[in-house]
Scaffold this motif. Structure first.
Motif, PDB file in Angstrom:
ATOM      1  N   PHE A 495       0.855  -1.192   0.000  1.00 14.90           N
ATOM      2  CA  PHE A 495       0.000   0.000   0.000  1.00 14.90           C
ATOM      3  C   PHE A 495       0.883   1.231   0.000  1.00 14.90           C
ATOM      4  N   LEU A 496       0.575   2.205  -0.863  1.00 12.95           N
ATOM      5  CA  LEU A 496       1.310   3.466  -0.796  1.00 12.95           C
ATOM      6  C   LEU A 496       0.388   4.654  -0.997  1.00 12.95           C
ATOM      7  N   GLN A 497       0.732   5.735  -0.332  1.00 15.69           N
ATOM      8  CA  GLN A 497       0.012   6.985  -0.536  1.00 15.69           C
ATOM      9  C   GLN A 497       0.404   7.535  -1.903  1.00 15.69           C
ATOM     10  N   ALA A 498      -0.584   8.014  -2.663  1.00 14.77           N
ATOM     11  CA  ALA A 498      -0.293   8.599  -3.974  1.00 14.77           C
ATOM     12  C   ALA A 498       0.788   9.654  -3.833  1.00 14.77           C
ATOM     13  N   GLY A 499       1.783   9.582  -4.686  1.00  9.74           N
ATOM     14  CA  GLY A 499       2.845  10.589  -4.692  1.00  9.74           C
ATOM     15  C   GLY A 499       4.043  10.219  -3.828  1.00  9.74           C
ATOM     16  N   GLU A 500       3.893   9.153  -3.011  1.00 12.77           N
ATOM     17  CA  GLU A 500       5.061   8.692  -2.239  1.00 12.77           C
ATOM     18  C   GLU A 500       6.220   8.444  -3.191  1.00 12.77           C
ATOM     19  N   GLU A 501       5.876   8.006  -4.406  1.00 18.33           N
ATOM     20  CA  GLU A 501       6.905   7.641  -5.388  1.00 18.33           C
ATOM     21  C   GLU A 501       7.478   8.854  -6.113  1.00 18.33           C
ATOM     22  N   PHE A 502       6.974  10.064  -5.836  1.00 18.19           N
ATOM     23  CA  PHE A 502       7.653  11.240  -6.392  1.00 18.19           C
ATOM     24  C   PHE A 502       7.865  12.331  -5.346  1.00 18.19           C
ATOM     25  N   GLY A 503       8.204  11.884  -4.136  1.00 18.76           N
ATOM     26  CA  GLY A 503       8.609  12.834  -3.097  1.00 18.76           C
ATOM     27  C   GLY A 503       7.504  13.794  -2.695  1.00 18.76           C
ATOM     28  N   ARG A 504       6.287  13.298  -2.618  1.00 12.51           N
ATOM     29  CA  ARG A 504       5.161  14.171  -2.272  1.00 12.51           C
ATOM     30  C   ARG A 504       5.411  14.890  -0.949  1.00 12.51           C
ATOM     31  N   THR A 505       5.221  16.193  -0.971  1.00 14.86           N
ATOM     32  CA  THR A 505       5.382  16.959   0.264  1.00 14.86           C
ATOM     33  C   THR A 505       4.120  17.742   0.561  1.00 14.86           C
ATOM     34  N   LYS A 506       3.816  17.879   1.853  1.00 10.96           N
ATOM     35  CA  LYS A 506       2.781  18.814   2.293  1.00 10.96           C
ATOM     36  C   LYS A 506       3.451  19.911   3.122  1.00 10.96           C
ATOM     37  N   HIS A 507       4.735  20.108   2.851  1.00  9.62           N
ATOM     38  CA  HIS A 507       5.520  21.154   3.518  1.00  9.62           C
ATOM     39  C   HIS A 507       5.419  21.061   5.042  1.00  9.62           C
ATOM     40  N   GLY A 508       5.491  19.843   5.535  1.00 12.45           N
ATOM     41  CA  GLY A 508       5.543  19.628   6.976  1.00 12.45           C
ATOM     42  C   GLY A 508       4.190  19.620   7.668  1.00 12.45           C
ATOM     43  N   GLU A 509       3.105  19.665   6.916  1.00 11.88           N
ATOM     44  CA  GLU A 509       1.780  19.538   7.551  1.00 11.88           C
ATOM     45  C   GLU A 509       1.498  18.059   7.785  1.00 11.88           C
ATOM     46  N   ASP A 510       1.151  17.716   9.024  1.00 10.23           N
ATOM     47  CA  ASP A 510       0.924  16.295   9.295  1.00 10.23           C
ATOM     48  C   ASP A 510      -0.558  15.951   9.404  1.00 10.23           C
ATOM     49  N   ASN A 511      -1.432  16.956   9.287  1.00 18.90           N
ATOM     50  CA  ASN A 511      -2.864  16.663   9.340  1.00 18.90           C
ATOM     51  C   ASN A 511      -3.583  17.626   8.407  1.00 18.90           C
ATOM     52  N   SER A 512      -3.540  17.329   7.134  1.00 14.84           N
ATOM     53  CA  SER A 512      -4.013  18.278   6.114  1.00 14.84           C
ATOM     54  C   SER A 512      -5.472  18.026   5.742  1.00 14.84           C
ATOM     55  N   TYR A 513      -6.260  17.481   6.678  1.00 14.55           N
ATOM     56  CA  TYR A 513      -7.614  17.038   6.319  1.00 14.55           C
ATOM     57  C   TYR A 513      -8.499  18.145   5.791  1.00 14.55           C
ATOM     58  N   CYS A 514      -8.258  19.399   6.242  1.00 11.12           N
ATOM     59  CA  CYS A 514      -9.068  20.500   5.710  1.00 11.12           C
ATOM     60  C   CYS A 514      -8.187  21.626   5.181  1.00 11.12           C
ATOM     61  N   SER A 515      -6.930  21.319   4.864  1.00  9.33           N
ATOM     62  CA  SER A 515      -6.037  22.335   4.293  1.00  9.33           C
ATOM     63  C   SER A 515      -6.417  22.603   2.833  1.00  9.33           C
ATOM     64  N   ALA A 516      -5.850  23.665   2.288  1.00 12.04           N
ATOM     65  CA  ALA A 516      -6.191  24.055   0.913  1.00 12.04           C
ATOM     66  C   ALA A 516      -5.834  22.943  -0.068  1.00 12.04           C
ATOM     67  N   PRO A 517      -6.557  22.873  -1.193  1.00 12.78           N
ATOM     68  CA  PRO A 517      -6.192  21.886  -2.216  1.00 12.78           C
ATOM     69  C   PRO A 517      -4.747  22.052  -2.679  1.00 12.78           C
ATOM     70  N   ALA A 518      -4.233  23.266  -2.642  1.00 12.27           N
ATOM     71  CA  ALA A 518      -2.848  23.488  -3.090  1.00 12.27           C
ATOM     72  C   ALA A 518      -1.849  22.751  -2.205  1.00 12.27           C
TER      73      ALA A 518
END
Ligand code: CA
Length: 654
Positions: A495-518
């Motif tokens: 199982f992998l989170q989408a983008g794990e394979e291309f260094g997906r970053t949320k810039h250090g946000e660990d709970n982005s459940y309601c963060s901006a789509p960007a």
């Protein structure tokens, strides 16, 4: 809510009013529509019909009470496309509610919609079927809006963030995006974050809203904000089916993330229909909160279990879904999960539909007497076709999800060698607080939507606060490759989170459940910048499917792993019996595999053993390249570079 008398009425309700019929809701067909609801505590029930989601009712009819607290009303016409709700009087108090069994709804789910389901099928849907199962299950966890919000996706603007994005190719050419990319990656299943109707996004609002969607409102209706038209309740149904059909046509199976442990609000349609029955309460009459979302659904009660099982079966049948991932499964019961497993197997064939979930809860919850929580420690009570996310494997590889600085094996921790060797068999040989029945029960992963992305966790644990998230640090890249190499060489589902394979970053946000789509969206340009990492994952995916010794899900698979050794601090190895599966499936290119993980910080040299004169070991993957073919010379010393894995295969003697 909070009337504790109602809590203790639940056993009585189960004893007197348990209804086993499968006809609750609005059944529409040519010349006839039947409305049925289960509301045993109601003194009066009134049905109201509407032309749309906002205008006043044009018909109001009293419902008739029948057996087992089921109320019904029949009309001699097909009311397909008619909106409806109910006025329920219980304890002398009247409340308005939509139908918890509804299969359609108005904008924001406020009114229910009567649907003749066959009229919602896109062309060809009756012949839609999933691709044949392959040798391995490689699950890609994806959020519908994340998938195509980025303009670089190449998806037409009107379809971005929608179900429809799955029906177009995405950006074509050398650097594919969206569907074209998914097909090229080789994953076998897409696991979609919740797409039943949820409450946190205003369906009439703009496209910059975002939520993961773990806040169900209408369990049996697709979410409207992913449809191109949220007002016409038929559009979301058709477009959701089009999405699933398109994934199937691309050779990918589809898993739905389901959240039966709590609802968006305690004041839900379920609560309004049968006050107090569907939720767990504390002794002081307040709602329990094992979900940390304000309420817990009372799995373990007869009609709650019927509701959940019927809902799963509905999605499987009507939308052709291939599996279900249960959010906070630990709040549901072993008995319910086993029942769902059995019902799916009976309807579709053994194991045809995948089932797995989070074997934990956020907090304690007062379970029904005589039930067992579907928690990790009870894995042995769950059928072996029910998987659990292995937080043990996740944490041993990359470190704690709660303490960002705490490393795992690939990013600097020591003394994890023996744990890691247990992870290889999916903990079937001990080492954790449970023993799975087989590695079929184990979901191996190092990142999911919760917590930091793998990239962010590695950056923060290796470079500290203040590090740049979009800088391709070579040591982080190396640790990322080793993390992937390790779980791709463990037995169990992948199982992998989408983008794990291309260094997906949320810039250090660990709970982005309601963060901006960007913050949340997949940035397709990164598949170019991190092209070598994508290629590495693609190689691992291709290779894994050719290794029956690792794909084997039988209880005996554990016996294929032998000669587990800690060679020195940070270096371990094991052998894998890679002969074909009992059913004859699987390649036999290599009879035996030798796997090494080196996190020691120094290159490690070794000479593979020569069981037979003619034995030739080939390097199939190392820290830089996966799915390669490099022959070795007998007696030659082989170097496993620092921070690398190595996989060798001994050729079958012909
Ligand atoms: Ca909604």
């Amino acid at each position: 809510m909070g009337d504790s008398k109602l809590v203790f009425a639940s056993e009585e309700i189960d004893a007197q009013f348990c209804y086993e019929g499968k006809d609750l809701g609005a059944d529409c067909r040519e010349g006839r529509t039947v409305f049925k609801v289960w509301s045993p505590l109601a003194e009066r029930l009134c049905l109201r019909l509407y032309k749309d989601g906002t205008s006043p009712a044009y018909i109001e009819k009293e419902m008739e009470r029948g057996e087992k607290g089921v109320w019904h009303r029949e009309f001699p016409e097909n009311l397909h496309g008619t909106y409806y709700d109910y006025l329920v009087t219980a304890g002398g108090r009247e409340v308005r509610t939509a139908d918890p069994y509804a299969v359609g709804c108005s904008c924001n789910g406020d009114r229910s919609l009567a649907v003749d389901l066959r009229k919602t099928d896109p062309p060809g849907f009756d012949s839609d079927c999933p691709p044949e199962p392959g040798p391995e299950r490689i699950i890609y966890e994806l959020h519908i809006k994340d998938f195509s919000h980025d303009p670089a996706s190449g998806v037409p603007e009107a379809f971005r963030g929608k179900y429809k994005a799955f029906t177009v190719p995405g950006k074509g050419g050398e650097h594919p995006a969206c569907m074209e990319y998914l097909k090229s990656l080789g994953i076998t299943h897409v696991h979609l974050l919740p797409f039943f109707d949820f409450g946190s996004v205003d369906e009439a609002g703009d496209g910059e809203q975002f939520n993961w969607g773990y806040d169900p409102v209408n369990y049996n209706v697709p979410e409207g904000s992913y449809a191109t038209d949220a007002v016409d309740g038929l559009v979301r149904i058709r477009e959701c089916k089009e999405m699933i059909q398109a994934l199937h046509a691309s050779g990918i199976r589809v898993i739905m993330d389901v959240v039966y442990n709590h609802t968006h609000r305690g004041d839900s349609w379920l609560q309004r229909m049968v006050p107090g029955y569907y939720y767990r309460f504390m002794e002081d009459g307040t709602l329990s909160n094992g979900s940390a979302c304000g309420n817990d659904i009372a799995a373990g009660r007869a009609m709650v279990d019927n509701y959940i099982a019927d809902s799963v079966m509905y999605w499987a049948r009507e939308y052709h879904l291939d599996g279900f991932r249960f959010d906070l499964m630990g709040l549901l019961t072993v008995e319910l999960m086993n029942r769902i497993r059995r019902e799916l197997d009976e309807a579709f064939g053994p194991g045809e539909k995948m089932l797995y979930g989070e074997p934990w809860s956020a907090d304690d919850s007062p379970m029904e007497e005589g039930t067992n929580a579907a928690q990790k420690v009870n894995a042995g009570l769950l059928e072996d076709g029910i998987g659990i996310f292995s937080d043990d494997t996740r944490d041993v590889i990359k470190g704690s999800v709660f303490h960002v600085e705490e490393p795992g094996f690939v990013n600097g921790a020591s003394k994890l060698e023996s744990k890691l060797l247990h992870a290889v068999t999916g903990w079937r040989d001990g080492g954790a607080c449970f023993i799975p029945k087989s590695c079929a029960q184990i979901i191996n992963y190092v990142s999911a939507h919760d917590n930091y992305t793998l990239w962010d966790k590695l950056v923060l644990s290796m470079h500290g606060e203040g590090a740049a998230f979009n800088f391709p640090y070579e040591d982080v890249m190396e640790a990322n490759r080793l993390a992937a190499f390790i779980y791709f060489t463990c037995q169990g589902n992948l199982f992998l989170q989408a983008g794990e394979e291309f260094g997906r970053t949320k810039h250090g946000e660990d709970n982005s459940y309601c963060s901006a789509p960007a913050v949340n969206m997949l940035r397709w340009g990164q598949t170019e910048e991190f092209g070598s990492l994508v290629e590495y994952y693609r190689g691992l995916i291709r290779l894994r499917k050719r290794l029956p010794g690792l794909c084997d899900k039988s209880p005996e698979a554990v016996e294929r792993i032998s000669r587990k050794q800690i060679l020195k601090d940070g270096v371990v190895s094991f052998h894998v019996d890679n002969r074909p599966l009992k059913d004859g499936r699987g390649a036999v290119e290599w009879e035996e595999l030798l796997v090494l993980y080196n996190a020691s910080g120094k290159a490690y040299g070794f000479v593979p053993g020569q069981a037979e004169e003619s034995a030739v070991w080939e390097i199939l993957a190392d820290g830089r390249e996966a799915d390669c073919r490099r022959s070795t010379v007998p007696g030659e010393e082989i170097l496993v570079q620092a921070g690398s894995g190595m996989l060798l295969g001994r050729r079958a003697v012909t």
